[in-house]
Design an enzyme around this catalytic site. Structure first.
Site, PDB file in Angstrom:
ATOM      1  N   HIS A 134       0.823  -1.210   0.000  1.00  0.00           N
ATOM      2  CA  HIS A 134       0.000   0.000   0.000  1.00  0.00           C
ATOM      3  C   HIS A 134       0.858   1.261   0.000  1.00  0.00           C
ATOM      4  CE1 HIS A 134       0.908   0.807   4.224  1.00  0.00           C
ATOM      5  NE2 HIS A 134       0.712  -0.481   4.448  1.00  0.00           N
ATOM      6  N   GLY A 135       0.234   2.375  -0.377  1.00  0.00           N
ATOM      7  CA  GLY A 135       0.905   3.671  -0.329  1.00  0.00           C
ATOM      8  C   GLY A 135       1.104   4.146   1.110  1.00  0.00           C
TER       9      GLY A 135
ATOM     10  N   THR B  15       1.008   6.052   4.681  1.00  0.00           N
ATOM     11  CA  THR B  15       0.016   6.524   5.650  1.00  0.00           C
ATOM     12  C   THR B  15       0.721   7.457   6.637  1.00  0.00           C
ATOM     13  OG1 THR B  15       0.381   4.819   7.337  1.00  0.00           O
ATOM     14  CG2 THR B  15      -1.164   4.267   5.550  1.00  0.00           C
TER      15      THR B  15
ATOM     16  N   TRP C  34       0.863   7.026   9.727  1.00  0.00           N
ATOM     17  CA  TRP C  34       1.579   6.181  10.678  1.00  0.00           C
ATOM     18  C   TRP C  34       2.921   5.718  10.113  1.00  0.00           C
ATOM     19  CZ3 TRP C  34      -1.355   2.616  14.516  1.00  0.00           C
ATOM     20  CH2 TRP C  34      -2.239   3.381  15.271  1.00  0.00           C
TER      21      TRP C  34
ATOM     22  N   GLU D 113      -3.101  -7.534   7.608  1.00  0.00           N
ATOM     23  CA  GLU D 113      -1.872  -7.455   8.388  1.00  0.00           C
ATOM     24  C   GLU D 113      -2.019  -8.252   9.684  1.00  0.00           C
ATOM     25  OE1 GLU D 113       1.457  -7.179   9.302  1.00  0.00           O
ATOM     26  OE2 GLU D 113       1.384  -5.413   8.018  1.00  0.00           O
TER      27      GLU D 113
END
Length: 95
Positions: free
Chosen positions: A8-9, A11, A13, A81
């Site tokens: 994923h791109g 975040t 976090w 995850e």
């Protein structure tokens, strides 16, 4: 057949160095730009299906790829995850 495994791109976090685990953190603006850039790069590749974790960050990235190709993202819970807990409980014992 080729299999593309894509993370994923970005975040917020990720920027803060936090482990996200199963926390459902969405992409930030940079992550959305990354997903669009990835989608542009994937246009020239033969893509028949797009599978994703149902988590927001993964789905947003997958939808950026699937949408321009006229595909629907298939959410697969088994791709989620690892759950790290809330951080309040003691770590599990490993035997």
């Amino acid at each position: 057949m080729k299999l593309y495994i894509i993370r994923h791109g970005q975040t917020d976090w990720n920027v803060e160095g936090k482990i996200q685990g199963r926390q459902d953190i969405p992409l930030n603006d940079m992550g959305r730009r990354q997903a669009r850039a990835l989608a542009d790069g994937m246009k020239s590749r033969p893509v028949a299906s797009v599978y994703s974790s149902p988590q927001k960050r993964a789905m947003e990235t997958a939808e950026a790829i699937a949408g321009p190709l006229g595909l629907t993202v298939k959410a697969v819970p088994q791709l989620m995850e690892i759950g790290y807990g809330t951080g309040k409980a003691a770590a599990p014992k490993i035997y």
